[in-house]
Every structure is written in C-alpha cells, then in structure tokens.
Write an enzyme that holds these catalytic residues in place. Structure first.
Site, PDB file in Angstrom:
ATOM      1  N   ASP A  15      33.355  22.519  13.107  1.00 54.38           N
ATOM      2  CA  ASP A  15      32.618  21.539  13.321  1.00 54.38           C
ATOM      3  C   ASP A  15      33.307  20.379  12.283  1.00 54.38           C
ATOM      4  O   ASP A  15      33.538  20.280  11.232  1.00 54.38           O
ATOM      5  CB  ASP A  15      31.021  21.098  12.691  1.00 54.38           C
ATOM      6  CG  ASP A  15      30.389  20.412  13.366  1.00 54.38           C
ATOM      7  OD1 ASP A  15      30.420  18.954  13.279  1.00 54.38           O
ATOM      8  OD2 ASP A  15      29.216  20.845  12.822  1.00 54.38           O
ATOM      9  N   PHE A  16      33.199  18.998  12.819  1.00 55.71           N
ATOM     10  CA  PHE A  16      34.213  18.364  12.425  1.00 55.71           C
ATOM     11  C   PHE A  16      33.245  17.171  11.843  1.00 55.71           C
ATOM     12  O   PHE A  16      34.142  16.169  10.975  1.00 55.71           O
ATOM     13  CB  PHE A  16      33.823  16.686  13.316  1.00 55.71           C
ATOM     14  CG  PHE A  16      35.170  16.932  14.798  1.00 55.71           C
ATOM     15  CD1 PHE A  16      36.340  17.284  14.809  1.00 55.71           C
ATOM     16  CD2 PHE A  16      34.856  17.678  15.989  1.00 55.71           C
ATOM     17  CE1 PHE A  16      37.406  17.920  15.895  1.00 55.71           C
ATOM     18  CE2 PHE A  16      35.236  18.008  17.437  1.00 55.71           C
ATOM     19  CZ  PHE A  16      36.598  18.264  17.197  1.00 55.71           C
ATOM     20  N   VAL A  17      32.115  18.035  11.226  1.00 56.51           N
ATOM     21  CA  VAL A  17      31.468  16.840  10.158  1.00 56.51           C
ATOM     22  C   VAL A  17      32.132  18.031   8.875  1.00 56.51           C
ATOM     23  O   VAL A  17      31.842  17.728   7.532  1.00 56.51           O
ATOM     24  CB  VAL A  17      30.088  16.804   9.748  1.00 56.51           C
ATOM     25  CG1 VAL A  17      29.977  18.994   9.637  1.00 56.51           C
ATOM     26  CG2 VAL A  17      28.854  15.844   9.056  1.00 56.51           C
ATOM     27  N   SER A  18      32.897  18.525   8.955  1.00 59.83           N
ATOM     28  CA  SER A  18      33.185  19.713   7.335  1.00 59.83           C
ATOM     29  C   SER A  18      34.659  19.182   7.027  1.00 59.83           C
ATOM     30  O   SER A  18      35.627  19.403   8.057  1.00 59.83           O
ATOM     31  CB  SER A  18      33.013  20.861   8.134  1.00 59.83           C
ATOM     32  OG  SER A  18      33.992  21.655   7.138  1.00 59.83           O
ATOM     33  N   PRO A  19      34.654  18.547   6.369  1.00 58.16           N
ATOM     34  CA  PRO A  19      36.073  18.552   5.925  1.00 58.16           C
ATOM     35  C   PRO A  19      37.204  20.206   5.817  1.00 58.16           C
ATOM     36  O   PRO A  19      38.031  19.423   5.196  1.00 58.16           O
ATOM     37  CB  PRO A  19      36.217  17.600   4.389  1.00 58.16           C
ATOM     38  CG  PRO A  19      34.691  18.097   3.601  1.00 58.16           C
ATOM     39  CD  PRO A  19      34.146  18.620   5.450  1.00 58.16           C
TER      40      PRO A  19
END
Length: 235
Positions: A15-19
């Site tokens: 998910d793009f929210v995860s660094p």
C-alpha cells in the site's frame, strides 16, 4: 531440500501509505533476477480492520517511533527519503492509479518515489492531479473512478485476506508470508532455498501452542486469561 529461483514467482502486496513498502521496493535489486514478482496493490486499512488491528499511526507513541524507524532505515540503507506533508493519508486513488496505468513495478516505483522520496502531497484533489501530471497520465484523475479499476483493487485486497496477509509490505511465496521491509533478507534467503523454512527449529516455533490468550471480556481490565479457559483461536 534446496530450490532454485528459476521459473518461480512471488506476489508482493503493498500500500502506498506504507513507508516500509517504499523502502523494500528500493531494495528489489537484491532479489534473484530469475524470480518473477507480481505486484498487488491492496488496501492496508481493510486488512487491519479484518484482523482487528489498529494502524501504527493510530497509537500516538507508536506513530512517532514508526516515523523515526522508517527514517532511520532509509538513512541506514542509503535510500533517499522525505515524508509527505501529512501522514497517514488516504491512499485509495494512488492504488487505483497504479492499476489504471498497468500495475508494472516501474509505475509503482515512480508513484512511491513521488510520495516518499520527493515528499509530495497526494491526499488533496490538487495533489493527486499533480501526481497524475507527473506520471504523464493526466487522465488518471478520471481513470481511477472506473468500475474496472475499483474492482481490481477490491480483488487484490480480497486475495490478500484469503492468503492471511496481515500487513504491508508482504511477499507471498509458495504460501509462506514474509512481512515487513526488515524481512527482505529473510525472503531472499528463502527464495534461494527452503532449507531454513524446513528446518526442525523453524517447524517447532511455527507450531508452538498458545500459552495465554486475552479474553475480550477482560480487555478493559487488561487481565491475561489462561489458554485453557480462553476461546479457541480463530483459524
């Protein structure tokens, strides 16, 4: 028994929210060249809701630690890293954009770098439109609203749930889960050989009985309950 990576494939749920998904993707050069990686954009929030887990950013002290840890890992690994203006952000449109643009690792990496290397905002309508422009796909603003794209993201998330994925990023190889950026080396070793996974000690720790289990009725009082008196764990 050893196994070659030749002709093998693994699914990569992110998910793009995860660094940490960004940091792991920047290390894909470590993966065997003969391994095929099938990227699967998924909605991490839906995964966490399914397993009954709060996100790191929903716990104040954990939120601070998570941001520090991601920055530390980036600096330690020599990966360019700048957090976006606010976090967490709603990643749904970025996930759909990756799908709309074909879902290749090259497209996914460009989106990740826009967010986590360049520190750009994608949460506002203007920010997302700017991302689409930067990707050379201004029509992405409309494309992410199509039924086909929405359905694909839903299928990916449902598949993650079916495979018992519980966080991001996660590799799935031969039914085995490898969760987190810090499991990258473990995954690489297990792609090369199953010897470690098939070892007696790994099999033993993978089947340990539950010693105690918190009873939800006692959660407010924070009382651990003996396993014998607690409900059986779900499958």
């Amino acid at each position: 028994m050893s196994s070659s990576a030749a002709g093998r494939s693994a699914e990569w749920f992110f998910d793009f929210v995860s660094p940490f998904a960004y940091l792991q993707l920047e290390q894909f050069h470590k993966l065997p060249a003969t391994l095929t990686v099938e990227p699967r954009p998924m909605v991490l929030g839906a995964i966490l809701a399914h397993v009954g887990q709060r996100g790191p950013a929903e716990i104040a002290a954990k939120r601070v630690f998570t941001y520090r840890h991601a920055l530390y890992r980036a600096q330690k690994l020599g990966i360019a890293y700048t957090m976006p203006p606010a976090h967490p952000f709603n990643p749904i449109k970025t996930l759909r954009l990756a799908i709309a643009m074909g879902g290749s690792l090259e497209v996914i990496q460009r989106i990740f770098r826009y967010i986590w290397r360049d520190g750009r905002d994608v949460s506002s309508p203007e920010g997302f439109a700017s991302l689409c422009e930067a990707m050379g796909y201004p029509q992405g603003v409309e494309a992410v609203e199509t039924a086909a794209v929405k359905d694909e993201l839903r299928r990916n998330t449902d598949r993650a749930l079916a495979l018992d994925v519980f966080g991001a990023p996660t590799f799935v190889l031969d039914g085995e889960l490898f969760w987190g950026e810090d499991a990258t080396d473990m995954f690489v070793d297990c792609v090369a050989s199953r010897d470690w996974l098939d070892s007696a000690e790994v099999k033993r720790v993978s089947q340990l009985p539950i010693g105690i289990q918190r009873n939800t009725s006692d959660a407010a009082a924070n009382k651990p309950t003996p396993a014998a008196a607690a409900p059986a764990p779900s499958a």
